[in-house]
Design a protein around this motif. Sequence first.
Motif, PDB file in Angstrom:
ATOM      1  N   LEU A  21       0.826  -1.210   0.000  1.00 24.42           N
ATOM      2  CA  LEU A  21       0.000   0.000   0.000  1.00 24.42           C
ATOM      3  C   LEU A  21       0.854   1.252   0.000  1.00 24.42           C
ATOM      4  CD1 LEU A  21      -2.615  -1.140   2.648  1.00 24.42           C
ATOM      5  CD2 LEU A  21      -2.754  -1.368   0.164  1.00 24.42           C
ATOM      6  N   GLY A  22       0.262   2.352  -0.435  1.00 20.02           N
ATOM      7  CA  GLY A  22       0.933   3.642  -0.383  1.00 20.02           C
ATOM      8  C   GLY A  22       1.182   4.217  -1.756  1.00 20.02           C
ATOM      9  N   GLU A  23       2.118   5.163  -1.801  1.00 17.87           N
ATOM     10  CA  GLU A  23       2.430   5.875  -3.032  1.00 17.87           C
ATOM     11  C   GLU A  23       3.829   5.513  -3.486  1.00 17.87           C
ATOM     12  OE1 GLU A  23       2.099   9.888  -1.748  1.00 17.87           O
ATOM     13  OE2 GLU A  23      -0.085   9.882  -1.878  1.00 17.87           O
ATOM     14  N   ARG A  24       3.978   5.400  -4.821  1.00 26.39           N
ATOM     15  CA  ARG A  24       5.303   5.105  -5.362  1.00 26.39           C
ATOM     16  C   ARG A  24       5.317   5.350  -6.865  1.00 26.39           C
ATOM     17  NH1 ARG A  24       3.201  -0.065  -4.003  1.00 26.39           N
ATOM     18  NH2 ARG A  24       2.863  -1.406  -5.786  1.00 26.39           N
ATOM     19  N   ASN A  25       6.528   5.407  -7.397  1.00 25.09           N
ATOM     20  CA  ASN A  25       6.706   5.512  -8.837  1.00 25.09           C
ATOM     21  C   ASN A  25       6.582   4.118  -9.437  1.00 25.09           C
ATOM     22  OD1 ASN A  25       7.222   8.281  -8.847  1.00 25.09           O
ATOM     23  ND2 ASN A  25       9.342   7.919  -8.259  1.00 25.09           N
ATOM     24  N   TRP A  26       5.948   4.053 -10.603  1.00 25.82           N
ATOM     25  CA  TRP A  26       5.775   2.790 -11.312  1.00 25.82           C
ATOM     26  C   TRP A  26       5.911   3.088 -12.785  1.00 25.82           C
ATOM     27  CZ3 TRP A  26       1.458   0.735 -14.228  1.00 25.82           C
ATOM     28  CH2 TRP A  26       1.568  -0.634 -14.484  1.00 25.82           C
ATOM     29  N   TYR A  27       7.006   2.625 -13.382  1.00 28.01           N
ATOM     30  CA  TYR A  27       7.342   2.932 -14.773  1.00 28.01           C
ATOM     31  C   TYR A  27       7.273   4.444 -14.986  1.00 28.01           C
ATOM     32  CZ  TYR A  27       7.222  -2.063 -15.586  1.00 28.01           C
ATOM     33  OH  TYR A  27       7.476  -3.404 -15.525  1.00 28.01           O
ATOM     34  N   ASN A  28       6.489   4.930 -15.916  1.00 25.24           N
ATOM     35  CA  ASN A  28       6.410   6.368 -16.180  1.00 25.24           C
ATOM     36  C   ASN A  28       5.247   7.020 -15.451  1.00 25.24           C
ATOM     37  OD1 ASN A  28       8.621   6.331 -17.896  1.00 25.24           O
ATOM     38  ND2 ASN A  28       7.358   5.857 -19.668  1.00 25.24           N
ATOM     39  N   TYR A  29       4.734   6.366 -14.418  1.00 30.07           N
ATOM     40  CA  TYR A  29       3.570   6.850 -13.687  1.00 30.07           C
ATOM     41  C   TYR A  29       3.879   6.939 -12.199  1.00 30.07           C
ATOM     42  CZ  TYR A  29       1.411   5.203 -17.997  1.00 30.07           C
ATOM     43  OH  TYR A  29       1.105   4.985 -19.311  1.00 30.07           O
ATOM     44  N   PHE A  30       3.039   7.678 -11.506  1.00 29.40           N
ATOM     45  CA  PHE A  30       3.049   7.729 -10.043  1.00 29.40           C
ATOM     46  C   PHE A  30       1.731   7.112  -9.604  1.00 29.40           C
ATOM     47  CE2 PHE A  30       2.098   9.804  -6.006  1.00 29.40           C
ATOM     48  CZ  PHE A  30       3.272   9.543  -5.322  1.00 29.40           C
ATOM     49  N   ILE A  31       1.782   6.097  -8.735  1.00 28.28           N
ATOM     50  CA  ILE A  31       0.558   5.403  -8.340  1.00 28.28           C
ATOM     51  C   ILE A  31       0.334   5.492  -6.834  1.00 28.28           C
ATOM     52  CG2 ILE A  31       0.611   3.800 -10.287  1.00 28.28           C
ATOM     53  CD1 ILE A  31       1.625   1.652  -8.365  1.00 28.28           C
ATOM     54  N   ARG A  32      -0.934   5.428  -6.463  1.00 31.66           N
ATOM     55  CA  ARG A  32      -1.340   5.389  -5.055  1.00 31.66           C
ATOM     56  C   ARG A  32      -2.276   4.198  -4.906  1.00 31.66           C
ATOM     57  NH1 ARG A  32      -4.188  10.362  -3.888  1.00 31.66           N
ATOM     58  NH2 ARG A  32      -2.149  11.230  -3.539  1.00 31.66           N
ATOM     59  N   ILE A  33      -1.933   3.274  -4.002  1.00 32.30           N
ATOM     60  CA  ILE A  33      -2.741   2.076  -3.787  1.00 32.30           C
ATOM     61  C   ILE A  33      -3.385   2.160  -2.410  1.00 32.30           C
ATOM     62  CG2 ILE A  33      -2.735  -0.433  -3.614  1.00 32.30           C
ATOM     63  CD1 ILE A  33      -0.332  -0.448  -5.479  1.00 32.30           C
ATOM     64  N   THR A  34      -4.712   2.010  -2.389  1.00 28.62           N
ATOM     65  CA  THR A  34      -5.487   2.054  -1.160  1.00 28.62           C
ATOM     66  C   THR A  34      -6.288   0.770  -1.045  1.00 28.62           C
ATOM     67  OG1 THR A  34      -5.735   4.432  -1.522  1.00 28.62           O
ATOM     68  CG2 THR A  34      -7.146   3.425   0.156  1.00 28.62           C
TER      69      THR A  34
END
Length: 65
Positions: free
Chosen positions: A22-35
């Motif tokens: 969970l949380g926020e992180r960089n993923w390839y060319n995107y920034f993702i937030r998982i809840t």
Amino acid sequence: MKNIEEKVKRAIETNKLNPKVLGERNWYNYFIRITELVWARNFHDGYRIEVYEKQYGSHLTTVVI
């Protein structure tokens, strides 16, 4: 943004993206937030993945799994 949704779902199926982290992180060319989604009753628990542009931070799509 159907293409991004398909990319996220395919990454989860092939274990390249773990929604349990969970949380926020960089993923390839995107920034993702998982809840994590936890419902009180009679609903399927799951995850909400919000995808943003990495450079400017504008919201691209939200995927609920």
